[in-house]
Design a protein around this motif. Structure first.
Motif, mmCIF file in Angstrom:
data_model
loop_
_atom_site.group_PDB
_atom_site.id
_atom_site.type_symbol
_atom_site.label_atom_id
_atom_site.label_comp_id
_atom_site.label_asym_id
_atom_site.label_seq_id
_atom_site.Cartn_x
_atom_site.Cartn_y
_atom_site.Cartn_z
ATOM 1 N N TYR A 161 -20.150 24.633 3.499
ATOM 2 C CA TYR A 161 -20.985 23.569 4.063
ATOM 3 C C TYR A 161 -21.495 23.964 5.445
ATOM 4 C CZ TYR A 161 -22.480 19.040 5.859
ATOM 5 O OH TYR A 161 -23.232 18.027 6.406
ATOM 6 N N LEU A 220 -28.293 15.966 6.977
ATOM 7 C CA LEU A 220 -27.683 15.186 8.047
ATOM 8 C C LEU A 220 -28.728 14.796 9.093
ATOM 9 C CD1 LEU A 220 -25.059 13.981 9.102
ATOM 10 C CD2 LEU A 220 -24.631 16.123 10.329
ATOM 11 N N LEU A 231 -20.600 13.319 3.038
ATOM 12 C CA LEU A 231 -20.564 14.716 3.475
ATOM 13 C C LEU A 231 -19.263 15.344 2.982
ATOM 14 C CD1 LEU A 231 -22.956 14.049 5.329
ATOM 15 C CD2 LEU A 231 -21.771 15.218 7.182
ATOM 16 N N SER A 276 -23.916 15.164 -0.030
ATOM 17 C CA SER A 276 -24.350 16.322 0.740
ATOM 18 C C SER A 276 -23.211 17.335 0.750
ATOM 19 C CB SER A 276 -24.717 15.894 2.169
ATOM 20 O OG SER A 276 -25.082 17.017 2.951
ATOM 21 N N CYS A 323 -27.767 21.435 3.973
ATOM 22 C CA CYS A 323 -26.837 20.372 4.349
ATOM 23 C C CYS A 323 -27.136 19.858 5.753
ATOM 24 C CB CYS A 323 -25.395 20.872 4.273
ATOM 25 S SG CYS A 323 -24.815 21.178 2.580
#
Length: 392
Positions: A102, A112, A96, A31, A108
């Motif tokens: 980000y 999560l 991550l 990610s 992203c």
């Protein structure tokens, strides 16, 4: 035919954290923002390369699925959110990679959120690696409202991969002039390697443990009593309160069925919790002798979708018996439908202990359902006996 008895209702819940490693489509999901990858000389892609080349040698021949690298599988439309959710669900661990871009990436954040939804709090401890490419970025992320909402722990670990003297810049992965050389042998820098190898070893240990657990579970399933009757009861986090009471009612009515049928000794029954979100993880439900779906706050369309999802997993000439349990708690009115898609709706009323009991007018229907379950089990045992004899 010898049969066995058991006087304790056993309930089980399929746990995403215990999913067999062999069922994962990806061993890692990366990610990250492609903007961060481009800004720092394909840093995330190089991290992936080092994991790809060095991890297999630590796994004693275990076959690895691929890494999901969003730069290779771009998601560019909100209509693909379902696909994104499936990809996160089908991974073993999530990485991550945190830098400035980000923090601004909606995709992203969705990744999560989907990770938390599927793996829960335990996933943050066991299946999440947070790679801090910038100290400023990781500080901003962990202090933000989104992180505090999703992360269940105040002491969640993250690994610093930024330079001590220049904390806004990630550690160089490759040392010397070869860092920018295309197609040449590149030497990993000592600073990067020290942090990277700890993560690689931790991931290798997790994969080895998961594979060992799967082998143990396979042995256990092979030795499980073949005469056990397995009835799946739909459950989820909101409906767990119904699983125990419904299982208890199944057992009470089961005693009536085997007593009237003069089965001696009584066939053992196991009402087993099956979250609907796990249906997609199973190719079939061939081990089921009966299925109980729950209709509490679902719309008719949602219930029909769940019936279709279950029926798509059932095979064989003889349909697996199924019913729909309707818990009449909190003064809920009785449903008008007696059947939904040929599945009979049975009402369960609250009892004095705060549980559920089968409504008097539906008690016979529950017995009939379990009688069909018993007959299906007998047919399966008989077919297995003939198959065993033919193989001799």
């Amino acid at each position: 035919m010898p049969l066995t008895t058991e006087k304790t209702v056993v309930t089980e819940t399929i746990d995403a954290m215990k999913r067999p490693f062999s069922e994962c489509r990806y061993y890692a999901f990366f990610s990250y923002s492609e903007g961060d990858n481009r800004a720092w000389n394909k840093w995330v892609s190089c991290f992936k390369d080092e994991l790809y080349y060095s991890l297999p040698g630590r796994l004693r021949g275990i076959r690895l699925p691929p890494i999901h690298h969003s730069g290779e599988y771009p998601l560019v439309s909100g209509l693909l959110d379902g696909k994104l959710k499936d990809n996160v669900r089908d991974t073993f661990v999530l990485f991550l990679f945190v830098h400035d871009n980000y923090l601004d990436s909606g995709w992203c954040l969705k990744e999560l959120e989907h990770f938390k939804e599927h793996f829960g709090d335990d996933g943050f401890r066991e299946r999440l690696y947070v790679i801090a490419m910038s100290k400023n970025a990781i500080d901003e992320l962990t202090k933000g409202d989104m992180w505090k909402r999703l992360c269940p722990f105040n002491d969640q670990l993250w690994v610093p991969f930024y330079q001590a003297a220049k904390p806004k810049q990630p550690i160089q992965i490759y040392s010397g002039e070869d860092d920018d050389a295309e197609g040449k042998h590149r030497v990993v820098s000592n600073t990067f390697w020290k942090a990277f190898v700890d993560i690689r070893e931790d991931l290798a240990d997790k994969i080895l443990d998961a594979v060992a657990r799967s082998k143990t579970a396979d042995v256990a399933s092979q030795t499980e009593d073949p005469e056990m009757v397995r009835i799946y009861i739909e459950t989820n986090e909101r409906q767990d309160e119904y699983k125990g009471p419904l299982a208890a009612q199944v057992y009470i009515s089961w005693d009536q069925v085997v007593a009237s049928d003069h089965v001696e000794p009584t066939l053992r029954v196991r009402p087993t919790g099956l979250p609907m979100k796990e249906i997609n993880d199973r190719p079939y439900l061939d081990d089921a002798d009966g299925v109980v779906l729950l209709w509490d706050e679902k719309t008719s369309a949602s219930l029909l979708a769940q019936i279709t999802a279950v029926e798509d997993k059932l095979r064989g000439k003889t349909p697996i018996p199924g019913i729909i349990a309707y818990p009449m708690k909190n003064g809920a009115p009785a449903p008008e439908e007696a059947h939904v898609q040929n599945w009979q709706v049975l009402k369960f009323e609250p009892d004095a202990q705060g549980g559920l009991r089968i409504a008097d007018q539906d008690s016979l229907a529950l017995v009939i359902f379990l009688t069909k379950v018993l007959e299906r089990k007998r047919q399966r045992l008989l077919a297995g006996k003939f198959a065993g004899e033919a193989a001799k």
